[in-house]
Write an enzyme that holds these catalytic residues in place. Structure first.
Site, PDB file in Angstrom:
ATOM      1  N   HIS A  86      -4.977   1.766   7.049  1.00  0.00           N
ATOM      2  CA  HIS A  86      -3.611   2.280   7.260  1.00  0.00           C
ATOM      3  C   HIS A  86      -3.330   3.434   6.289  1.00  0.00           C
ATOM      4  O   HIS A  86      -2.850   4.493   6.684  1.00  0.00           O
ATOM      5  CB  HIS A  86      -2.626   1.119   7.066  1.00  0.00           C
ATOM      6  CG  HIS A  86      -1.189   1.497   7.128  1.00  0.00           C
ATOM      7  ND1 HIS A  86      -0.362   1.092   8.139  1.00  0.00           N
ATOM      8  CD2 HIS A  86      -0.409   2.227   6.286  1.00  0.00           C
ATOM      9  CE1 HIS A  86       0.863   1.567   7.926  1.00  0.00           C
ATOM     10  NE2 HIS A  86       0.864   2.249   6.800  1.00  0.00           N
ATOM     11  N   GLU A  87      -3.643   3.213   5.013  1.00  0.00           N
ATOM     12  CA  GLU A  87      -3.346   4.230   3.999  1.00  0.00           C
ATOM     13  C   GLU A  87      -4.281   5.438   4.132  1.00  0.00           C
ATOM     14  O   GLU A  87      -3.858   6.570   3.906  1.00  0.00           O
ATOM     15  CB  GLU A  87      -3.415   3.634   2.589  1.00  0.00           C
ATOM     16  CG  GLU A  87      -2.461   2.474   2.333  1.00  0.00           C
ATOM     17  CD  GLU A  87      -0.995   2.773   2.623  1.00  0.00           C
ATOM     18  OE1 GLU A  87      -0.590   3.951   2.586  1.00  0.00           O
ATOM     19  OE2 GLU A  87      -0.252   1.822   2.895  1.00  0.00           O
ATOM     20  N   CYS A 136       5.363   0.034   7.527  1.00  0.00           N
ATOM     21  CA  CYS A 136       5.096   1.196   6.685  1.00  0.00           C
ATOM     22  C   CYS A 136       6.355   1.538   5.896  1.00  0.00           C
ATOM     23  O   CYS A 136       7.451   1.546   6.458  1.00  0.00           O
ATOM     24  CB  CYS A 136       4.685   2.371   7.583  1.00  0.00           C
ATOM     25  SG  CYS A 136       4.272   3.866   6.685  1.00  0.00           S
ATOM     26  N   LEU A 137       6.173   1.823   4.615  1.00  0.00           N
ATOM     27  CA  LEU A 137       7.327   2.199   3.795  1.00  0.00           C
ATOM     28  C   LEU A 137       7.983   3.470   4.306  1.00  0.00           C
ATOM     29  O   LEU A 137       9.166   3.696   4.060  1.00  0.00           O
ATOM     30  CB  LEU A 137       6.905   2.367   2.328  1.00  0.00           C
ATOM     31  CG  LEU A 137       6.438   1.086   1.628  1.00  0.00           C
ATOM     32  CD1 LEU A 137       5.988   1.397   0.209  1.00  0.00           C
ATOM     33  CD2 LEU A 137       7.530   0.034   1.631  1.00  0.00           C
ATOM     34  N   GLY A 182       0.841  -1.184   0.000  1.00  0.00           N
ATOM     35  CA  GLY A 182       0.000   0.000   0.000  1.00  0.00           C
ATOM     36  C   GLY A 182       0.879   1.237   0.000  1.00  0.00           C
ATOM     37  O   GLY A 182       1.999   1.205   0.505  1.00  0.00           O
ATOM     38  N   HIS A 210      -2.943   7.801   6.554  1.00  0.00           N
ATOM     39  CA  HIS A 210      -1.911   8.680   5.967  1.00  0.00           C
ATOM     40  C   HIS A 210      -2.532   9.940   5.371  1.00  0.00           C
ATOM     41  O   HIS A 210      -1.945  11.018   5.446  1.00  0.00           O
ATOM     42  CB  HIS A 210      -1.145   7.960   4.851  1.00  0.00           C
ATOM     43  CG  HIS A 210       0.008   7.148   5.309  1.00  0.00           C
ATOM     44  ND1 HIS A 210       1.105   7.682   5.939  1.00  0.00           N
ATOM     45  CD2 HIS A 210       0.249   5.811   5.220  1.00  0.00           C
ATOM     46  CE1 HIS A 210       1.974   6.724   6.219  1.00  0.00           C
ATOM     47  NE2 HIS A 210       1.473   5.583   5.798  1.00  0.00           N
ATOM     48  N   GLN A 234       3.109   9.938   1.294  1.00  0.00           N
ATOM     49  CA  GLN A 234       4.374   9.224   1.494  1.00  0.00           C
ATOM     50  C   GLN A 234       5.392   9.545   0.406  1.00  0.00           C
ATOM     51  O   GLN A 234       6.583   9.316   0.590  1.00  0.00           O
ATOM     52  CB  GLN A 234       4.140   7.717   1.551  1.00  0.00           C
ATOM     53  CG  GLN A 234       3.361   7.284   2.772  1.00  0.00           C
ATOM     54  CD  GLN A 234       3.159   5.791   2.757  1.00  0.00           C
ATOM     55  OE1 GLN A 234       2.164   5.308   2.235  1.00  0.00           O
ATOM     56  NE2 GLN A 234       4.115   5.066   3.309  1.00  0.00           N
TER      57      GLN A 234
END
Length: 186
Positions: free
Chosen positions: A149-150, A107-108, A59, A153, A64
């Site tokens: 999660h996304e 998370c990236l 994701g 963000h 991000q």
């Protein structure tokens, strides 16, 4: 996923977009709604997918990669070339299940940190797809977790903000060189 947006699920040596990491203010901003789905946006979607696959993610939200827009890409089956990724433009979670579950998240934007987070097991979300068509879907399990999660963000929230155990959180962040000062507990 339209043919024009087909992206090979491969790792590029130089992904088109640069990730931002915990502590960067761009990750804490509320994002702006997308007024129109056009070729410029579809190009961004393509670059986000290429970046996500290159970084071994499932994701990725626009903040991000430093873009202040309500846009998410997701793919819970990145090894399967035939399963299309999901694109959510202006996603809005409309409903949550009463049932909660704990799952490990990473998370990236916070590499190598994996911690348990409590979230609803299932959701209903409305959004526009990569063609601008209004869509509505129910998701459960991993996909529901990824969308939540996304979506966080897009609202300036990171998964570490939802970790209740301060000691475990501090240790995990310290090991990877991140400061707990960048966490905004919910």
């Amino acid at each position: 996923m339209t043919a024009a947006l087909a992206v090979e699920k491969i790792k590029l040596k130089h992904p088109p977009l640069q990730l931002h990491y915990l502590g960067d203010r761009v990750l804490r901003q509320d994002t702006k709604r997308i007024a129109k789905v056009d070729n410029t946006l579809r190009n961004l979607i393509k670059e986000m997918l290429q970046t996500m696959y290159s970084e071994d993610g499932i994701g990725l939200a626009a903040p991000q990669v430093g873009i202040n827009k309500r846009l998410i890409v997701a793919d819970c089956d990145p090894e399967n070339a035939t399963s299309p990724p999901l694109v959510l433009v202006n996603p809005e979670i409309q409903g949550f299940s009463q049932e909660l579950c704990v799952g490990q998240e990473g998370c990236l934007s916070i590499p190598e940190v994996f911690l348990d987070v409590l979230r609803p097991r299932a959701i209903e979300v409305k959004f526009k797809d990569e063609s601008g068509r209004p869509r509505r879907m129910k998701a459960s399990g991993l996909l529901a977790r990824v969308i939540q999660h996304e979506t966080d963000h897009l609202n300036g929230v990171l998964f570490v903000d939802r970790v209740p155990n301060d000691l475990v959180l501090a240790e995990a962040l310290r090991k990877q060189g991140f400061s707990t000062r960048a966490v905004e507990t919910i």
